[in-house]
Design an enzyme around this catalytic site. Structure first.
Site, PDB file in Angstrom:
ATOM      1  N   LYS A   1       0.843  -1.198   0.000  1.00 24.05           N
ATOM      2  CA  LYS A   1       0.000   0.000   0.000  1.00 24.05           C
ATOM      3  C   LYS A   1       0.884   1.256   0.000  1.00 24.05           C
ATOM      4  O   LYS A   1       2.101   1.168   0.218  1.00 24.05           O
ATOM      5  CB  LYS A   1      -0.901  -0.031   1.244  1.00 24.05           C
ATOM      6  CG  LYS A   1      -1.883  -1.223   1.274  1.00 24.05           C
ATOM      7  CD  LYS A   1      -2.802  -1.114   2.489  1.00 24.05           C
ATOM      8  CE  LYS A   1      -3.773  -2.275   2.568  1.00 24.05           C
ATOM      9  NZ  LYS A   1      -4.762  -2.089   3.670  1.00 24.05           N
TER      10      LYS A   1
ATOM     11  N   TYR B   1     -11.824  -2.879  -3.563  1.00 29.64           N
ATOM     12  CA  TYR B   1     -12.451  -2.869  -2.246  1.00 29.64           C
ATOM     13  C   TYR B   1     -13.976  -2.903  -2.321  1.00 29.64           C
ATOM     14  O   TYR B   1     -14.638  -2.498  -1.348  1.00 29.64           O
ATOM     15  CB  TYR B   1     -11.967  -1.646  -1.475  1.00 29.64           C
ATOM     16  CG  TYR B   1     -10.555  -1.802  -0.936  1.00 29.64           C
ATOM     17  CD1 TYR B   1     -10.172  -2.938  -0.218  1.00 29.64           C
ATOM     18  CD2 TYR B   1      -9.599  -0.805  -1.134  1.00 29.64           C
ATOM     19  CE1 TYR B   1      -8.887  -3.085   0.279  1.00 29.64           C
ATOM     20  CE2 TYR B   1      -8.302  -0.941  -0.636  1.00 29.64           C
ATOM     21  CZ  TYR B   1      -7.963  -2.086   0.069  1.00 29.64           C
ATOM     22  OH  TYR B   1      -6.694  -2.232   0.574  1.00 29.64           O
TER      23      TYR B   1
ATOM     24  N   ASN C   1      -1.799  -0.146   7.029  1.00 27.22           N
ATOM     25  CA  ASN C   1      -1.194  -1.388   7.505  1.00 27.22           C
ATOM     26  C   ASN C   1      -0.304  -2.067   6.457  1.00 27.22           C
ATOM     27  O   ASN C   1      -0.186  -3.283   6.412  1.00 27.22           O
ATOM     28  CB  ASN C   1      -2.267  -2.330   8.070  1.00 27.22           C
ATOM     29  CG  ASN C   1      -3.359  -2.646   7.064  1.00 27.22           C
ATOM     30  OD1 ASN C   1      -3.268  -2.267   5.895  1.00 27.22           O
ATOM     31  ND2 ASN C   1      -4.371  -3.364   7.498  1.00 27.22           N
TER      32      ASN C   1
ATOM     33  N   HIS D   1      -1.854  -5.286   1.421  1.00 26.11           N
ATOM     34  CA  HIS D   1      -3.127  -5.948   1.155  1.00 26.11           C
ATOM     35  C   HIS D   1      -2.824  -7.389   0.764  1.00 26.11           C
ATOM     36  O   HIS D   1      -1.804  -7.654   0.129  1.00 26.11           O
ATOM     37  CB  HIS D   1      -3.857  -5.255  -0.007  1.00 26.11           C
ATOM     38  CG  HIS D   1      -5.002  -6.082  -0.544  1.00 26.11           C
ATOM     39  ND1 HIS D   1      -6.250  -6.075   0.041  1.00 26.11           N
ATOM     40  CD2 HIS D   1      -5.055  -6.989  -1.552  1.00 26.11           C
ATOM     41  CE1 HIS D   1      -7.033  -6.929  -0.620  1.00 26.11           C
ATOM     42  NE2 HIS D   1      -6.334  -7.484  -1.589  1.00 26.11           N
TER      43      HIS D   1
ATOM     44  N   GLU E   1      -9.310 -10.627  -7.778  1.00 26.21           N
ATOM     45  CA  GLU E   1      -8.441  -9.456  -7.673  1.00 26.21           C
ATOM     46  C   GLU E   1      -7.308  -9.459  -8.706  1.00 26.21           C
ATOM     47  O   GLU E   1      -6.932  -8.394  -9.210  1.00 26.21           O
ATOM     48  CB  GLU E   1      -7.865  -9.371  -6.244  1.00 26.21           C
ATOM     49  CG  GLU E   1      -8.947  -9.055  -5.221  1.00 26.21           C
ATOM     50  CD  GLU E   1      -8.496  -9.205  -3.767  1.00 26.21           C
ATOM     51  OE1 GLU E   1      -7.274  -9.320  -3.505  1.00 26.21           O
ATOM     52  OE2 GLU E   1      -9.372  -9.197  -2.882  1.00 26.21           O
TER      53      GLU E   1
HETATM   54  P1  IDP Z   1      -7.432  -7.254   5.391  1.00 26.58           P
HETATM   55  O1  IDP Z   1      -6.682  -6.168   4.649  1.00 26.58           O
HETATM   56  O2  IDP Z   1      -6.604  -7.815   6.521  1.00 26.58           O
HETATM   57  O3  IDP Z   1      -7.992  -8.315   4.494  1.00 26.58           O
HETATM   58  P2  IDP Z   1     -10.153  -6.226   5.589  1.00 26.58           P
HETATM   59  O4  IDP Z   1     -11.093  -6.537   6.696  1.00 26.58           O
HETATM   60  O5  IDP Z   1     -10.393  -6.875   4.269  1.00 26.58           O
HETATM   61  O6  IDP Z   1      -8.667  -6.536   6.123  1.00 26.58           O
HETATM   62  O7  IDP Z   1     -10.147  -4.650   5.402  1.00 26.58           O
HETATM   63  C1  IDP Z   1      -9.495  -4.060   4.301  1.00 26.58           C
HETATM   64  C2  IDP Z   1      -8.663  -2.907   4.807  1.00 26.58           C
HETATM   65  O8  IDP Z   1      -9.518  -1.903   5.322  1.00 26.58           O
HETATM   66  C3  IDP Z   1      -7.717  -3.251   5.956  1.00 26.58           C
HETATM   67  O9  IDP Z   1      -6.469  -3.736   5.506  1.00 26.58           O
HETATM   68  C4  IDP Z   1      -7.580  -1.942   6.674  1.00 26.58           C
HETATM   69  O10 IDP Z   1      -6.549  -1.124   6.111  1.00 26.58           O
HETATM   70  C5  IDP Z   1      -8.909  -1.261   6.438  1.00 26.58           C
HETATM   71  N1  IDP Z   1      -9.790  -1.416   7.598  1.00 26.58           N
HETATM   72  C6  IDP Z   1     -10.409  -2.554   8.015  1.00 26.58           C
HETATM   73  N2  IDP Z   1     -11.143  -2.331   9.124  1.00 26.58           N
HETATM   74  C7  IDP Z   1     -10.988  -1.020   9.416  1.00 26.58           C
HETATM   75  C8  IDP Z   1     -11.485  -0.172  10.462  1.00 26.58           C
HETATM   76  O11 IDP Z   1     -12.257  -0.598  11.337  1.00 26.58           O
HETATM   77  N3  IDP Z   1     -11.101   1.143  10.419  1.00 26.58           N
HETATM   78  C9  IDP Z   1     -10.268   1.649   9.462  1.00 26.58           C
HETATM   79  N4  IDP Z   1      -9.771   0.870   8.462  1.00 26.58           N
HETATM   80  C10 IDP Z   1     -10.131  -0.432   8.443  1.00 26.58           C
HETATM   81 MG    MG Z   2      -9.465  -8.233   3.051  1.00 27.29          MG
END
Ligand code: IDP
Ligand code: MG
Length: 139
Positions: A9, A49, A112, A115, A126
């Site tokens: 990212k 997304y 974080n 992805h 994807e």
């Molecule tokens: P993942 O990336 O570990 O698969 P997902 O639940 O698919 O996690 O969520 C996609 C992305 O959305 C996450 O990597 C994170 O950056 C962001 N995200 C998920 N939950 C939250 C939240 O509660 N607040 C802000 N950002 C979130």
């Molecule tokens: Mg995800």
């Protein structure tokens, strides 16, 4: 042999972690079969997304992922989907184990570093958003 989709990212690129992320995948015995550096259009970001559309963090997530260049990759290996997820660590860096990418380099859930597709179905959806079949290399 399994394929997965993973992407560094904008925060990972900004923190000069391209090599670090690739090294961790390669050290685990996974093969990079597609890789590029690009800036996402809002359309592509919304396609990636789409399953999060309507969630409270969706707008922030899309704005963030288009805020700078990203490095999408296709990674191949036995159990590649789950192994990449293990190397990435938990979604929330505060819960991610030390030794994982998110545990070592991220502070906030919204930024974080990486992805990764969460299933082979997600990977198969994807990968074509970012790569055509001719851009993926047999090796
Ligand atoms: P993942 O990336 O570990 O698969 P997902 O639940 O698919 O996690 O969520 C996609 C992305 O959305 C996450 O990597 C994170 O950056 C962001 N995200 C998920 N939950 C939250 C939240 O509660 N607040 C802000 N950002 C979130
Ligand atoms: Mg995800």
């Amino acid at each position: 042999m399994e394929r997965t989709f993973t992407m560094i990212k904008p925060d990972g690129v900004r923190k000069s972690l391209i090599g670090e992320v690739v090294r961790r995948y390669e050290n685990a015995g996974l093969k990079i079969i597609g890789l590029k550096l690009m800036r996402l259009s809002r359309e592509k970001a919304e396609e990636l997304y789409s399953i999060h559309k309507g969630k409270p963090f969706y707008g922030e997530l899309v704005d963030f992922i288009i805020s700078g260049p990203v490095v999408p990759m296709v990674v191949e290996g036995d159990n590649a989907v789950n192994r990449v997820r293990e190397i990435m660590g938990a979604t929330n860096p505060k819960e991610a184990a030390p030794g994982t990418i998110r545990g070592d380099f991220a502070e906030e859930i919204s930024e974080n570093i990486v992805h990764g597709a969460d299933s082979t179905e997600s990977a198969n959806r994807e990968i074509p958003v970012f790569f055509s079949e001719v851009e993926l290399v047999e090796r």
